[in-house]
Motif scaffolding. Sequence first.
Motif, PDB file in Angstrom:
ATOM      1  N   GLN A  82     -33.470  39.825 -18.758  1.00  0.00           N
ATOM      2  CA  GLN A  82     -33.014  40.000 -20.143  1.00  0.00           C
ATOM      3  C   GLN A  82     -31.784  40.901 -20.211  1.00  0.00           C
ATOM      4  O   GLN A  82     -30.858  40.660 -20.996  1.00  0.00           O
ATOM      5  CB  GLN A  82     -34.135  40.559 -21.011  1.00  0.00           C
ATOM      6  CG  GLN A  82     -35.333  39.621 -21.158  1.00  0.00           C
ATOM      7  CD  GLN A  82     -36.079  39.865 -22.454  1.00  0.00           C
ATOM      8  OE1 GLN A  82     -35.513  39.727 -23.534  1.00  0.00           O
ATOM      9  NE2 GLN A  82     -37.355  40.200 -22.342  1.00  0.00           N
ATOM     10  N   ASP A 130     -37.034  40.262 -26.042  1.00  0.00           N
ATOM     11  CA  ASP A 130     -38.320  39.604 -26.284  1.00  0.00           C
ATOM     12  C   ASP A 130     -39.394  40.338 -25.483  1.00  0.00           C
ATOM     13  O   ASP A 130     -39.433  40.248 -24.250  1.00  0.00           O
ATOM     14  CB  ASP A 130     -38.227  38.139 -25.854  1.00  0.00           C
ATOM     15  CG  ASP A 130     -39.526  37.367 -26.069  1.00  0.00           C
ATOM     16  OD1 ASP A 130     -40.533  37.980 -26.450  1.00  0.00           O
ATOM     17  OD2 ASP A 130     -39.513  36.138 -25.835  1.00  0.00           O
ATOM     18  N   SER A 161     -43.302  37.805 -25.219  1.00  0.00           N
ATOM     19  CA  SER A 161     -43.461  36.798 -24.165  1.00  0.00           C
ATOM     20  C   SER A 161     -43.833  37.421 -22.833  1.00  0.00           C
ATOM     21  O   SER A 161     -44.388  36.748 -21.958  1.00  0.00           O
ATOM     22  CB  SER A 161     -42.167  35.996 -24.011  1.00  0.00           C
ATOM     23  OG  SER A 161     -41.893  35.250 -25.164  1.00  0.00           O
TER      24      SER A 161
END
Length: 382
Positions: free
Chosen positions: A215, A347, A350
Amino acid sequence: MSTPETESSNESTRIRAAVFDGNGTITIEDVDLAAPGPGEVRVKVAAAGVCHSDLHVTTRAWDVPAPVVLGHEGSGVVSAVGSGVDDLEPGDHVVLNWVPGCGECRACQAGRPAQCSLVASVVATGGTLYDGTTRLSNERGTIHHYLGVSSYAEEVVVPRSGAIKVRKDAPLEDIAIVGCAIATGVGAVRNTAGVQPGSTVAVIGCGGVGLACVQGARLAGASRIVAVDVVAEKLTLARTLGATDVVDASTADDVVAALRAVVDDAGYDYVFDAIGKIVTTEQAIAALGLGGAAVIVGLPPQGERASFEPLALAEADQRILGSNYGSAVPERDIPALVDEVMAGKLDLASMISGRRPLDEAAAALDDLAAGHALRQLLIPSA
């Protein structure tokens, strides 16, 4: 909560906590938690993340004082503050910080609190808080803190710098993983490596920290992000979180060759070893391109040694970088990361594969060791 209890009560609180005996056994026990002393904060734990660093303790890959209450990643609500704490109050939401810098040593003064000498010499190795004592005890006698946090418990007492205030509208359970996995992985990309837009990046290991590296690389604008793991489900999730390509290490005859093939054998600008095994560290170095940097993020067992060819490293102008806690400045980075979560840039949901009651701490660590889980949360109130 009344002001006297908040600031000066000497009464202890009886809590439930997961205690590791040092010999392979984790039990849920009633533990006395002393009131916060000067410069300390008591926090009611909302969630505690289950991390490989906790697993290293239970497998005795890392030597820490025992008995010890496990856990170093978590979030919660301030329930009391000790004298001298004037910037936190009961009801504040906080993320727990496992490197509670003293603010006074050479590293802290240089803006590197993740290298705090007091944490390294007293908190981490001694299993205590700053003053060399613990706030935990029961019929066993003294019980130690793990990394100054011990979040596998209903409540904790931590140094003031071990509780980072964050916005109250953030999902309190989810942001537990900001305190280790996210700060470590995203921080390794931003702070340690300084990944630039257009760079090529490989991430070896797609656990919580590795997925945070993925990420972070996405947010940094990397042009190619290649995720490596042996579990197909983790590779699928890595794509969802930003990986452009994946390498299944369970089927690749040569992981380095498979990685280099993705970028036409040019090698990578940055390779992050998010596992910390000797083989993965050596793979990270071997997969580098000209001028590339191998960033060692996952922490190996004590005493391990990796090898590489120094001449090749020098001729290619390559670097090997160590990254402890993502080279983070927690007071700066943790609130900013939470803001990014709320802006939809990071996120967390998840990455959380399960939520379990505190009673299942041992089972959660077993599942982590078996590779069945990403980031699990222990919920003390469940």
